[in-house]
Design an enzyme around this catalytic site. Structure first.
Site, PDB file in Angstrom:
ATOM      1  N   LYS A 208       0.841  -1.196   0.000  1.00 25.39           N
ATOM      2  CA  LYS A 208       0.000   0.000   0.000  1.00 25.39           C
ATOM      3  C   LYS A 208       0.881   1.253   0.000  1.00 25.39           C
ATOM      4  O   LYS A 208       0.691   2.158  -0.784  1.00 25.39           O
ATOM      5  CB  LYS A 208      -0.921  -0.037   1.223  1.00 25.39           C
ATOM      6  CG  LYS A 208      -1.853   1.138   1.321  1.00 25.39           C
ATOM      7  CD  LYS A 208      -2.840   0.949   2.462  1.00 25.39           C
ATOM      8  CE  LYS A 208      -3.633   2.223   2.702  1.00 25.39           C
ATOM      9  NZ  LYS A 208      -4.601   2.092   3.778  1.00 25.39           N
ATOM     10  N   GLU A 214      10.457  -4.641   4.733  1.00 25.73           N
ATOM     11  CA  GLU A 214      10.562  -6.033   4.275  1.00 25.73           C
ATOM     12  C   GLU A 214      10.292  -6.139   2.779  1.00 25.73           C
ATOM     13  O   GLU A 214      11.037  -6.776   2.024  1.00 25.73           O
ATOM     14  CB  GLU A 214       9.543  -6.918   5.021  1.00 25.73           C
ATOM     15  CG  GLU A 214       9.816  -7.104   6.489  1.00 25.73           C
ATOM     16  CD  GLU A 214       9.179  -6.040   7.368  1.00 25.73           C
ATOM     17  OE1 GLU A 214       8.881  -4.923   6.867  1.00 25.73           O
ATOM     18  OE2 GLU A 214       8.978  -6.310   8.561  1.00 25.73           O
ATOM     19  N   GLY A 269      -4.962  -2.229   4.868  1.00 23.50           N
ATOM     20  CA  GLY A 269      -4.149  -3.372   4.423  1.00 23.50           C
ATOM     21  C   GLY A 269      -4.823  -4.707   4.669  1.00 23.50           C
ATOM     22  O   GLY A 269      -4.923  -5.553   3.778  1.00 23.50           O
ATOM     23  N   ARG A 270      -5.329  -4.910   5.888  1.00 22.49           N
ATOM     24  CA  ARG A 270      -5.896  -6.215   6.244  1.00 22.49           C
ATOM     25  C   ARG A 270      -7.288  -6.431   5.645  1.00 22.49           C
ATOM     26  O   ARG A 270      -7.871  -7.493   5.810  1.00 22.49           O
ATOM     27  CB  ARG A 270      -5.913  -6.381   7.759  1.00 22.49           C
ATOM     28  CG  ARG A 270      -6.521  -5.213   8.524  1.00 22.49           C
ATOM     29  CD  ARG A 270      -6.115  -5.270   9.996  1.00 22.49           C
ATOM     30  NE  ARG A 270      -6.622  -4.136  10.763  1.00 22.49           N
ATOM     31  CZ  ARG A 270      -5.997  -2.966  10.879  1.00 22.49           C
ATOM     32  NH1 ARG A 270      -4.849  -2.748  10.255  1.00 22.49           N
ATOM     33  NH2 ARG A 270      -6.511  -2.000  11.628  1.00 22.49           N
ATOM     34  N   GLU A 355      -4.887  -6.798  14.729  1.00 23.51           N
ATOM     35  CA  GLU A 355      -4.393  -5.470  14.351  1.00 23.51           C
ATOM     36  C   GLU A 355      -5.543  -4.454  14.414  1.00 23.51           C
ATOM     37  O   GLU A 355      -5.320  -3.265  14.592  1.00 23.51           O
ATOM     38  CB  GLU A 355      -3.762  -5.502  12.951  1.00 23.51           C
ATOM     39  CG  GLU A 355      -2.711  -4.435  12.743  1.00 23.51           C
ATOM     40  CD  GLU A 355      -1.952  -4.540  11.425  1.00 23.51           C
ATOM     41  OE1 GLU A 355      -2.576  -4.409  10.361  1.00 23.51           O
ATOM     42  OE2 GLU A 355      -0.728  -4.732  11.456  1.00 23.51           O
ATOM     43  N   HIS A 386      -4.792 -33.387  17.879  1.00 24.47           N
ATOM     44  CA  HIS A 386      -3.678 -34.178  18.415  1.00 24.47           C
ATOM     45  C   HIS A 386      -2.590 -33.289  18.979  1.00 24.47           C
ATOM     46  O   HIS A 386      -1.456 -33.732  19.170  1.00 24.47           O
ATOM     47  CB  HIS A 386      -3.128 -35.078  17.306  1.00 24.47           C
ATOM     48  CG  HIS A 386      -4.182 -36.027  16.798  1.00 24.47           C
ATOM     49  ND1 HIS A 386      -4.394 -37.267  17.360  1.00 24.47           N
ATOM     50  CD2 HIS A 386      -5.120 -35.866  15.836  1.00 24.47           C
ATOM     51  CE1 HIS A 386      -5.405 -37.854  16.728  1.00 24.47           C
ATOM     52  NE2 HIS A 386      -5.874 -37.017  15.809  1.00 24.47           N
ATOM     53  N   LYS A 506       9.001  -0.538  14.586  1.00 22.93           N
ATOM     54  CA  LYS A 506       9.585  -0.220  13.270  1.00 22.93           C
ATOM     55  C   LYS A 506      10.654   0.862  13.409  1.00 22.93           C
ATOM     56  O   LYS A 506      11.737   0.761  12.835  1.00 22.93           O
ATOM     57  CB  LYS A 506       8.499   0.312  12.321  1.00 22.93           C
ATOM     58  CG  LYS A 506       7.623  -0.738  11.686  1.00 22.93           C
ATOM     59  CD  LYS A 506       6.711  -0.064  10.643  1.00 22.93           C
ATOM     60  CE  LYS A 506       5.582  -0.976  10.235  1.00 22.93           C
ATOM     61  NZ  LYS A 506       4.594  -0.346   9.363  1.00 22.93           N
TER      62      LYS A 506
END
Ligand code: F6P
Length: 542
Positions: A208, A214, A269-270, A355, A386, A506
């Site tokens: 965005k 990253e 973003g999400r 978030e 399990h 950040k």
């Protein structure tokens, strides 16, 4: 900013607390004896069926929760979102992921301007691009067909498309390899590219902001990787496209903005899977399937907008979360999908929910005096059975859980699916009704083992089922959780659409990176622990 009455001071909150005291001791065994819960507590919408009868609720609970939602202004809040009002108060932005999948194409206004023509035009460009890759019309710099698509992005620019691509893999073109690189850890890049031919590989750089450390680091590495083989900077144009709101940064990176797919600041973003952020998915499954997914989203959006609260699936799920988090003190919520294709679904929900609602100040900036968003976690069934189900059945914590399953499998193989679903139904039954000491003893369990083989039951679950995991059903499922998160944010009076909590880490990482890389080893002024960790790294890294 909001001047709403404090949640805990409302009459509806007090009434809910009193009601909680009255029924907290009731067991689901007793509740199921009393009334026809299955019909009362089931709702169907957009191809999904939610059975929420196995919860510690009565009809009165739902009435009181709905009254709380009304007192908190949920109706107005939904209207505000759908009308494009700037409900993201700390960033003064509209929140319009619903417009991205508005298949009825009715106008949606932001500052008086209809956003639908822009959305439709980007969707058309995405479709043309996806078709050109899938048909082989778009070729790489050397004329070879593109066989590998790599999405480079992180957070919302990764989790949504990666999860949905995995979920809809059975609909994808298996001649294409679609991968997702997100982590700054070089291993992610190396392992995802080691078997690929650069001449056949196209990178979609999805960000965005187009500033995320990253993503930009991985994108630069990808360019080097490409140029090492193709040896021509002109090749970037055939092997890189961008998805972003930031045209100038895309240009500066060296991607022609003719190869950029735009989206807008009113898409969080999400919440961005239905925007151009979904391009990698669209290339994988094709534009028609992608549109089917948008239709599923839209069907759930309409249901959320139109259905009365007591029959509204996202509202009910949101309110049940409030019930357990704020009254019973539950701190986590498990999402357990009985479908291997949904193996990244919970990871996507973690960002979506945590978030959005991992906040501790209300809209006035005051500390909230109550619990907000839960910790979301889970793994697909039956694997989780399990591993961690022991804790849900017999641990000391109350863990509400959603079970998600399908009537028909995407891969019919022997009786696998019957066994899968038998397990899912068995778990919710066991969690609700447990096994008493008397029942264990009657089965012949030795006396000293009875406490260990007793199940208290009364563990709440929702069961969400659909006929089959189609693109439309996936869209409806994701939208269900998006709106559930919205409902809870409204009740808790927090801003669900910002994420300031990611900023401090950040900024510190940026500073520490300088300290790690500077030749003259600047003096460290962190706390003693951080100083010593940095020193150790400096001394031992080579
Ligand atoms: O750091 C959190 C975050 O801002 C998320 O909200 C977002 O989805 C992610 O980073 C990636 O951001 P971008 O798409 O701008 O690269």
């Amino acid at each position: 900013m909001s001047d709403r009455q404090n949640l805990v001071d409302t009459a509806e909150w007090a009434a809910l607390q009193r009601h909680y005291q009255e029924i907290r001791g009731l067991t689901m065994r007793e509740m199921f004896r009393l009334d026809n819960r299955r019909t009362e507590f089931t709702v169907e919408a957009a191809g999904l069926c939610l059975d929420y009868s196995k919860n510690r609720i009565t009809s009165e609970t739902i009435q009181r929760l709905v009254a709380l939602a009304e007192a908190c202004g949920l109706r107005l809040a939904i209207d505000d979102m759908f009308a494009g009002r700037p409900i993201n108060g700390t960033e003064n932005r509209s929140v319009l992921h619903i417009a991205l999948r508005n298949r009825s194409n009715t106008p949606v206004l932001v500052n008086g301007k209809d956003v639908m023509p822009g959305i439709n035009s980007v969707l058309d460009r995405m479709s043309r691009f996806a078709d050109s890759i899938r048909s082989g019309e778009w070729v790489g710099h050397t004329g070879r067909r593109i066989r590998n698509i790599i999405n480079i992005g992180i957070g919302g620019s990764d989790l949504g498309p990666a999860m949905a691509y995995e979920a809809l893999k059975s609909y994808s073109d298996r001649n294409l390899t679609v991968r997702f690189i997100s982590n700054i850890d070089s291993t992610h890049f190396v392992e995802h590219t080691r078997d690929l031919d650069p001449a056949e590989t196209l990178f979609i750089v999805a960000s965005k902001t187009f500033t995320t450390q990253e993503t930009m680091t991985n994108a630069h590495t990808a360019r080097e990787w490409l140029l090492k083989t193709l040896q021509d900077s002109a090749s970037v144009a055939r092997h890189f496209v961008a998805v972003s709101t930031n045209g100038p940064a895309v240009r500066e990176f060296g991607i022609d903005t003719a190869n950029m797919f735009e989206f807008w600041d009113w898409v969080g973003g999400r919440y961005s899977l239905c925007s151009a952020i979904g391009l990698s998915l669209m290339v994988g499954i094709g534009p028609e399937r992608f549109i089917e997914m948008l239709e599923g989203f839209h069907a759930m959006d309409r249901h959320f907008f139109e259905a009365p609260f007591a029959e509204n699936m996202p509202v009910i799920m949101g309110l049940l979360g409030v019930w357990y988090g704020n009254m019973f003190g539950a701190e986590t919520h498990a999402v357990l999908a009985y479908d291997q294709y949904l193996h990244r679904f919970t990871a996507h929900l973690q960002q979506l929910d945590m978030e959005s609602n991992g906040k501790s100040v209300n809209k006035k900036g005051e500390h909230v005096g109550y619990q907000t968003g839960p910790v979301i976690w889970g793994e697909p069934g039956t694997n989780g059975q399990h591993a961690f189900y022991q804790h849900i059945h017999q641990g000391t914590k109350l863990i509400p859980a959603d079970f998600i399953g399908f009537m028909r499998p995407r891969n019919l193989l022997g009786d696998h699916h019957d066994k899968l679903m038998a397990n899912m139904f068995a778990q919710t039954e066991a969690l609700a009704f447990g096994k008493t000491a008397e029942e264990a003893a009657a089965e012949g369990v030795p006396e000293q083992l009875v406490p260990h083989k007793t199940f208290s039951g009364n563990k709440p679950t929702n069961t969400i089922i659909a006929d089959e995991l189609t693109p439309g059903v996936l869209g409806a499922l994701i939208a269900l959780y998006e709106h559930k998160v919205f409902v809870q944010g409204v009740i808790w009076n927090i801003y669900s659409f910002d994420q300031w909590g990611v900023e401090l880490g950040k900024a510190l990482a940026k500073r520490i990176l300088g300290e790690l890389q500077s030749e003259n080893k600047p003096e460290l002024t962190h706390d003693s622990s951080t100083n010593s960790l940095i020193m150790r790294y400096r001394n031992r890294r080579r």
